[in-house]
Design a protein around this motif. Structure first.
Motif, PDB file in Angstrom:
ATOM      1  N   LEU A   1      -4.318   0.214   5.987  1.00 47.41           N
ATOM      2  CA  LEU A   1      -3.134  -0.609   6.317  1.00 47.41           C
ATOM      3  C   LEU A   1      -2.193  -0.041   7.330  1.00 47.41           C
ATOM      4  N   GLY A   2      -2.406   1.441   7.334  1.00 44.43           N
ATOM      5  CA  GLY A   2      -2.020   2.316   8.665  1.00 44.43           C
ATOM      6  C   GLY A   2      -1.665   3.374   8.485  1.00 44.43           C
ATOM      7  N   ALA A   3      -1.348   3.380   7.005  1.00 42.44           N
ATOM      8  CA  ALA A   3      -1.158   4.738   6.692  1.00 42.44           C
ATOM      9  C   ALA A   3      -1.987   5.826   6.684  1.00 42.44           C
ATOM     10  N   ARG A   4      -0.768   7.726   6.980  1.00 40.89           N
ATOM     11  CA  ARG A   4      -2.155   9.011   7.186  1.00 40.89           C
ATOM     12  C   ARG A   4      -2.705   9.005   5.835  1.00 40.89           C
ATOM     13  N   VAL A   5      -4.048   9.605   6.303  1.00 45.08           N
ATOM     14  CA  VAL A   5      -4.679  10.548   5.399  1.00 45.08           C
ATOM     15  C   VAL A   5      -4.814  11.594   6.020  1.00 45.08           C
ATOM     16  N   TYR A   6      -4.576  12.275   4.607  1.00 39.33           N
ATOM     17  CA  TYR A   6      -4.325  14.228   4.931  1.00 39.33           C
ATOM     18  C   TYR A   6      -4.505  14.397   3.429  1.00 39.33           C
ATOM     19  N   PRO A   7      -4.967  15.869   3.662  1.00 41.63           N
ATOM     20  CA  PRO A   7      -5.253  17.117   2.933  1.00 41.63           C
ATOM     21  C   PRO A   7      -3.788  17.359   2.288  1.00 41.63           C
ATOM     22  N   GLY A   8      -4.188  16.553   0.300  1.00 40.02           N
ATOM     23  CA  GLY A   8      -2.771  17.514  -0.329  1.00 40.02           C
ATOM     24  C   GLY A   8      -3.153  18.618  -0.926  1.00 40.02           C
ATOM     25  N   SER A   9      -2.141  19.008  -1.236  1.00 43.55           N
ATOM     26  CA  SER A   9      -1.210  20.032  -1.575  1.00 43.55           C
ATOM     27  C   SER A   9      -2.607  21.187  -2.168  1.00 43.55           C
ATOM     28  N   ALA A  10      -3.779  20.697  -3.477  1.00 45.57           N
ATOM     29  CA  ALA A  10      -4.326  20.848  -4.081  1.00 45.57           C
ATOM     30  C   ALA A  10      -5.210  20.166  -4.077  1.00 45.57           C
ATOM     31  N   LYS A  11      -6.368  20.582  -4.588  1.00 44.69           N
ATOM     32  CA  LYS A  11      -8.194  19.651  -5.138  1.00 44.69           C
ATOM     33  C   LYS A  11      -6.913  19.483  -6.801  1.00 44.69           C
ATOM     34  N   GLU A  12      -7.496  17.955  -6.290  1.00 47.39           N
ATOM     35  CA  GLU A  12      -7.429  17.221  -8.195  1.00 47.39           C
ATOM     36  C   GLU A  12      -8.429  17.236  -8.911  1.00 47.39           C
ATOM     37  N   ILE A  13      -9.000  18.113  -9.612  1.00 43.50           N
ATOM     38  CA  ILE A  13     -10.223  17.930  -9.958  1.00 43.50           C
ATOM     39  C   ILE A  13      -9.947  18.011 -12.019  1.00 43.50           C
ATOM     40  N   GLY A  14     -10.640  17.031 -12.475  1.00 40.24           N
ATOM     41  CA  GLY A  14     -10.132  17.501 -13.750  1.00 40.24           C
ATOM     42  C   GLY A  14      -9.477  16.138 -14.683  1.00 40.24           C
ATOM     43  N   TRP A  15      -8.929  16.327 -15.522  1.00 38.49           N
ATOM     44  CA  TRP A  15      -8.393  14.962 -16.825  1.00 38.49           C
ATOM     45  C   TRP A  15      -7.333  14.846 -17.322  1.00 38.49           C
ATOM     46  N   SER A  16      -6.193  14.390 -16.511  1.00 39.49           N
ATOM     47  CA  SER A  16      -5.251  13.961 -16.651  1.00 39.49           C
ATOM     48  C   SER A  16      -4.773  12.632 -17.207  1.00 39.49           C
ATOM     49  N   PRO A  17      -3.680  12.147 -17.631  1.00 37.62           N
ATOM     50  CA  PRO A  17      -2.285  11.087 -17.872  1.00 37.62           C
ATOM     51  C   PRO A  17      -1.747  10.804 -16.309  1.00 37.62           C
ATOM     52  N   LEU A  18      -1.861   9.415 -16.105  1.00 39.16           N
ATOM     53  CA  LEU A  18      -0.961   9.049 -14.801  1.00 39.16           C
ATOM     54  C   LEU A  18       1.039   9.384 -14.936  1.00 39.16           C
ATOM     55  N   GLU A  19       1.777   9.010 -14.300  1.00 37.82           N
ATOM     56  CA  GLU A  19       2.989   8.628 -13.941  1.00 37.82           C
ATOM     57  C   GLU A  19       2.726   7.196 -13.630  1.00 37.82           C
ATOM     58  N   LEU A  20       3.491   6.347 -14.540  1.00 38.86           N
ATOM     59  CA  LEU A  20       3.392   5.237 -14.358  1.00 38.86           C
ATOM     60  C   LEU A  20       5.505   4.446 -13.822  1.00 38.86           C
ATOM     61  N   ALA A  21       4.789   4.080 -12.539  1.00 35.81           N
ATOM     62  CA  ALA A  21       6.010   3.819 -12.093  1.00 35.81           C
ATOM     63  C   ALA A  21       6.455   2.282 -11.996  1.00 35.81           C
ATOM     64  N   ALA A  22       8.205   2.352 -12.408  1.00 33.50           N
ATOM     65  CA  ALA A  22       8.918   0.846 -12.791  1.00 33.50           C
ATOM     66  C   ALA A  22       8.489   0.247 -11.847  1.00 33.50           C
ATOM     67  N   THR A  23       8.086  -1.139 -11.928  1.00 33.01           N
ATOM     68  CA  THR A  23       7.696  -2.109 -10.755  1.00 33.01           C
ATOM     69  C   THR A  23       8.477  -2.924 -11.216  1.00 33.01           C
ATOM     70  N   ALA A  24       8.594  -3.287  -9.851  1.00 38.54           N
ATOM     71  CA  ALA A  24       9.263  -5.062 -10.375  1.00 38.54           C
ATOM     72  C   ALA A  24       8.508  -6.204 -11.181  1.00 38.54           C
ATOM     73  N   ALA A  25       7.842  -5.729 -10.789  1.00 39.07           N
ATOM     74  CA  ALA A  25       6.209  -7.267 -11.290  1.00 39.07           C
ATOM     75  C   ALA A  25       5.557  -6.353 -11.508  1.00 39.07           C
ATOM     76  N   PRO A  26       4.994  -6.984 -13.325  1.00 42.99           N
ATOM     77  CA  PRO A  26       4.032  -6.281 -14.135  1.00 42.99           C
ATOM     78  C   PRO A  26       3.124  -4.852 -14.104  1.00 42.99           C
ATOM     79  N   ASN A  27       3.322  -4.202 -13.612  1.00 43.55           N
ATOM     80  CA  ASN A  27       2.440  -2.499 -13.181  1.00 43.55           C
ATOM     81  C   ASN A  27       0.827  -3.116 -13.758  1.00 43.55           C
TER      82      ASN A  27
END
Length: 233
Positions: A101-127
């Motif tokens: 879709l034309g977006a840049r993919v790049y190394p993150g600030s740190a590896k994210e390996i493990g279990w944790s919950p998400l922060e769900l975004a408020a969206t106009a349509a149902p998330n």
């Protein structure tokens, strides 16, 4: 029930559809795995399957010179996404979708390996990830991506802002792993043993956290996928 087809692009054997297989079959989908290590399986019609799922793997979008299959997948997804055909990307799959879709993919600030919950975004349509509220999910990635144009951010974590995106009802990219099966998690630990050792991450702790959280994720992930499939157009 009318049979529909799903093609699942698989990069490594144990990163399969996992808990997503059951809701797919219950929704009437016949599952076909496409193993990209098999050259003859890679000549796909980008529009043929009713649903295309691009699974995770131990390589990255920026490894395209070493692994030309990445370029092939980006081209495949470029055509499919332009036609708005139902498409789901998980981890590497979401990164390939973002690149298509034309977006840049790049190394993150740190590896994210493990279990944790998400922060769900408020969206106009149902998330579409609403069913994962307060549910720890499995993260296993080092790269991230910019939000593609025309897409909506639907989930974040403190380490990785762009955890998931959607575009209308048919396009869903997930940086995390909602499909992981606790009963098969030892395959992940063995298959990624070198990465864990290099990152200084304890397989003992990951195994323990999977025992604590795996069943909850399987139940929530199964419901999530069933609901998403029901909304496809």
């Amino acid at each position: 029930m009318t049979k529909r087809s799903v093609q699942a692009i698989r990069h490594i054997g144990f990163e399969d559809l996992g808990s997503f297989q059951a809701p797919l079959r219950e929704a009437g989908y016949e599952i076909e795995y496409v193993d990209v290590a098999e050259q003859e399986e890679r000549n796909l019609d980008p529009l043929a399957a009713d649903l295309l799922v691009v699974l995770g793997g131990p390589i990255g979008v920026n490894d395209h010179q070493a692994y030309p299959v990445i370029t092939e997948e980006i081209e495949l997804l470029r055509a499919r996404l332009a036609a708005d055909r139902p498409t789901l990307g998980i981890c590497l799959g979401a990164q390939v979708m973002a690149a298509a879709l034309g977006a840049r993919v790049y190394p993150g600030s740190a590896k994210e390996i493990g279990w944790s919950p998400l922060e769900l975004a408020a969206t106009a349509a149902p998330n579409p990830l609403a069913g994962l509220k307060n549910v720890p999910v499995l993260h296993w990635h080092g790269d991230t991506f910019h939000l593609p144009d025309g897409c909506v951010l639907i989930a974040s974590t403190p380490i990785c802002r762009n955890q998931a995106f959607s575009r209308g009802p048919n396009i869903l990219g997930l940086q995390f792993h909602p499909e992981a099966l606790a009963a098969r998690f030892e395959h992940w630990l063995l298959g990624h043993a070198s990465e864990l050792a290099t990152a200084g991450i304890s397989p003992v702790a990951l195994r323990r956290d999977t025992e604590l959280n795996g069943k909850m994720l399987e139940e929530a992930g199964t419901r999530l996928l069933a609901e998403w499939l029901a909304r496809l157009t």
